[in-house]
Design an enzyme around this catalytic site. Structure first.
Site, PDB file in Angstrom:
ATOM      1  N   THR A 189     -39.688 -60.424 -44.196  1.00 36.19           N
ATOM      2  CA  THR A 189     -40.131 -61.846 -44.152  1.00 36.19           C
ATOM      3  C   THR A 189     -38.918 -62.754 -44.143  1.00 36.19           C
ATOM      4  OG1 THR A 189     -42.124 -61.440 -45.385  1.00 36.19           O
ATOM      5  CG2 THR A 189     -41.248 -63.642 -45.531  1.00 36.19           C
ATOM      6  N   GLU A 271     -31.803 -55.096 -44.114  1.00 31.25           N
ATOM      7  CA  GLU A 271     -31.840 -54.121 -45.206  1.00 31.25           C
ATOM      8  C   GLU A 271     -30.950 -52.914 -44.907  1.00 31.25           C
ATOM      9  OE1 GLU A 271     -36.320 -55.348 -46.627  1.00 31.25           O
ATOM     10  OE2 GLU A 271     -36.026 -53.921 -45.003  1.00 31.25           O
TER      11      GLU A 271
END
EC number: 2.3.1.35
Length: 408
Positions: A189, A271
Site C-alpha cells: 500500500t 520490501e
C-alpha cells in the site's frame, strides 16, 4: 524546463501555516496534518474495485466540500472489507475533528495495514490523541512520516521552495509504501500527503495533482500488486500570498518533483529492495506506448531478479518491451544500461544488433554498473518522439520472507 526551486527541510510543515505530528506504538500508529487556516484539497485514489472504507468516505467528502483543514491517517489496519468499516472510518475522522475543533467534513482520512480485520479503534484513538498532543515538536514532520509506516524501512519526506516576485512558495510531502505498489490513481500500500501554501482553486489543484501523479506515483512499481488503499492528498492554504495563475509552470514543476521524489523513495524501499531501477523509454510512437514499455520493464519479475544479481541479461529487457503492447521494430532499437548520472553507459543492443556478449567490454561494464544501488535502463524504440520514465526496484529473498510472514 530547468528546475526553478530549491530543496528545503521540513516536509509537510515546511509550507506556511501547517502543523503535523504522529505517534506509533509497535504495530499501530496515527498521523495528523493540520492547516491553521482554510485550505482547498485534491485527492487521487486507487482504482482497485476492492477499496477501503476511508477511500470511499474521502471521495465523497472531496466531492461535496470545498474547505478542508486536516488529514488523519492510521497504520496497522487497512480498514477494508470489514463489517462496520465505514463506522470506524467516520469515528476516526470525528476523533481528529474533535481534537482540532473543526467540522468533520473538513477532515480527509486514510488507512494502511492488514485487509479484512476490524479496526482496533480503542488503540487507534489513543494514537491519534498522542499525535495531537505534540504537534509543535521540532521533529513533528518525521514523527508523522514514521507513524504511517508498516513494512517501510525508512520515513519518506521531501520539501521544495521557489520564489515569485519576492515571495516564497513551498511544497512539502510525506509518503509511505514498500509493498503492494503498482498504483493506477485517476481523479496510489501507497499513501502520499502533500501540503503547499500556494493560493489555488480546487479545480486547478486537482488538475495539477493528476498530472503530477501520472508522471510519478503511477509510474512506480514494486511488486505489481495494486493496493485497496492507495491515496494521495494535497492541501493548499494560500498563506504564501502567491497565486497559482502567476506561477503555473513553476508550481506544476515543483509538485511533479516532490511527487517523483516520494515515488522513488517508495520503490527504493520496496520490501527487501537494495536497488532503484529507472527505466526510460524514448523514441516511442505515442506517450501511451512509452509508458507501456517502461512500466513493463520495471514490472518484470525476471528483470527485477536479474538486477538483484547484477546480471545484465538484456534479453529480459527486450522481452518485457516486446510483450508490453508498444509498437516496436525488433530490427531497430537500442538497449543501454547506465549509472544514474549517465556518465557510464553500456550499449547492450544497438540498432537491433547485439553488442554485449560473454567477455565483451560492454557486458563487463554493464555488470559493474548493475552492482550500484541505483541504475538506469534506457530503451530507444526509434519509432517516434515520445518518452516515459518508470521507477522500480530489484526483487530478492527478503521480499519473500517479509510477505510470507506479514499477517503473523
Amino acid at each position: 524546463m530547468a528546475e526553478n526551486f530549491m530543496v528545503v527541510d521540513g516536509g509537510v510543515v515546511a509550507p506556511k501555516g501547517f502543523k503535523a505530528n504522529g505517534h506509533k506504538d509497535r504495530k499501530y500508529g496515527a498521523a495528523l496534518i493540520y492547516s491553521e487556516t482554510d485550505a482547498v484539497a485534491a485527492g487521487v485514489f486507487t482504482t482497485n474495485k476492492v477499496f477501503a472504507h476511508p477511500v470511499a468516505l474521502s471521495k465523497d467528502v472531496l466531492v461535496n466540500n470545498n474547505v478542508f483543514r486536516a488529514i488523519v491517517a492510521n497504520s496497522g489496519n487497512a480498514n477494508c472489507f470489514t463489517k462496520g468499516g465505514m463506522e470506524d472510518a467516520k469515528a476516526l475522522v470525528k476523533k481528529a475533528a474533535d481534537l482540532l475543533k473543526i467540522p468533520e467534513n473538513q477532515v480527509l482520512s486514510a488507512s494502511t495495514g492488514v485487509i479484512g480485520r476490524r479496526m482496533p479503534m480503542d488503540i487507534i484513538t489513543i494514537e491519534v490523541e498522542r499525535a495531537f498532543k505534540n504537534m509543535n515538536l521540532e521533529n513533528s514532520n518525521e514523527n508523522a512520516s514514521k507513524a504511517i509506516m508498516t513494512t517501510d524501512a525508512f520515513p519518506k519526506t521531501v520539501a521544495v521552495e521557489f520564489e515569485i516576485n519576492g515571495k516564497n512558495v513551498r511544497i512539502g510531502g510525506i509518503a509511505k509504501g514498500a509493498g503492494m505498489i503498482a498504483p493506477n490513481m485517476l481523479h496510489a500500500t501507497m499513501l502520499g500527503f502533500i501540503t503547499t501554501d500556494i493560493e489555488i482553486s480546487k479545480e486547478e489543484l486537482t488538475d495539477s495533482l493528476q498530472k503530477a501523479t501520472d508522471e510519478s506515483f503511477n509510474n512506480a512499481v514494486v511488486d505489481g500488486d495494486m493496493s485497496t488503499n492507495d491515496t494521495v492528498y494535497v492541501l493548499a492554504n494560500a498563506q504564501s500570498g502567491v497565486k497559482y495563475t502567476d506561477c503555473k509552470a513553476d508550481f506544476d514543476g515543483a509538485l511533479a518533483y516532490v511527487s517523483k521524489e516520494l515515488a522513488k523513495m517508495i520503490v527504493s524501499d520496496g520490501e527487501g529492495a537494495k536497488k532503484l531501477i529507472e527505466a526510460t523509454v524514448h523514441g516511442a510512437e505515442t506517450k501511451e506506448d512509452a509508458k507501456k514499455a517502461s512500466m513493463s520493464i520495471v514490472r518484470s519479475l525476471l528483470l527485477k531478479t536479474a538486477v538483484f544479481g547484477a546480471d545484465p541479461n538484456w534479453g529480459r529487457i527486450a522481452a518485457a518491451v516486446g510483450y508490453s503492447g508498444a509498437e516496436m521494430d525488433m530490427a531497430n532499437f537500442d538497449i543501454i544500461i547506465s549509472d544514474i548520472s549517465l556518465e557510464n553507459q553500456a550499449f547492450l543492443v544497438k540498432a537491433g544488433e547485439q553488442i554485449a556478449d560473454c567477455g565483451t567490454p560492454e557486458l563487463k561494464l554493464a555488470e559493474e554498473i548493475m552492482k550500484e544501488d541505483k541504475i538506469k535502463i534506457i530503451v530507444d524504440l526509434k519509432m517516434g518522439s515520445f518518452e516515459n520514465t518508470a521507477f522500480g526496484c530489484d526483487l530478492g529473498y527478503e521480499y519473500v520472507r517479509i510477505n510470507s510472514e506479514y499477517t503473523t
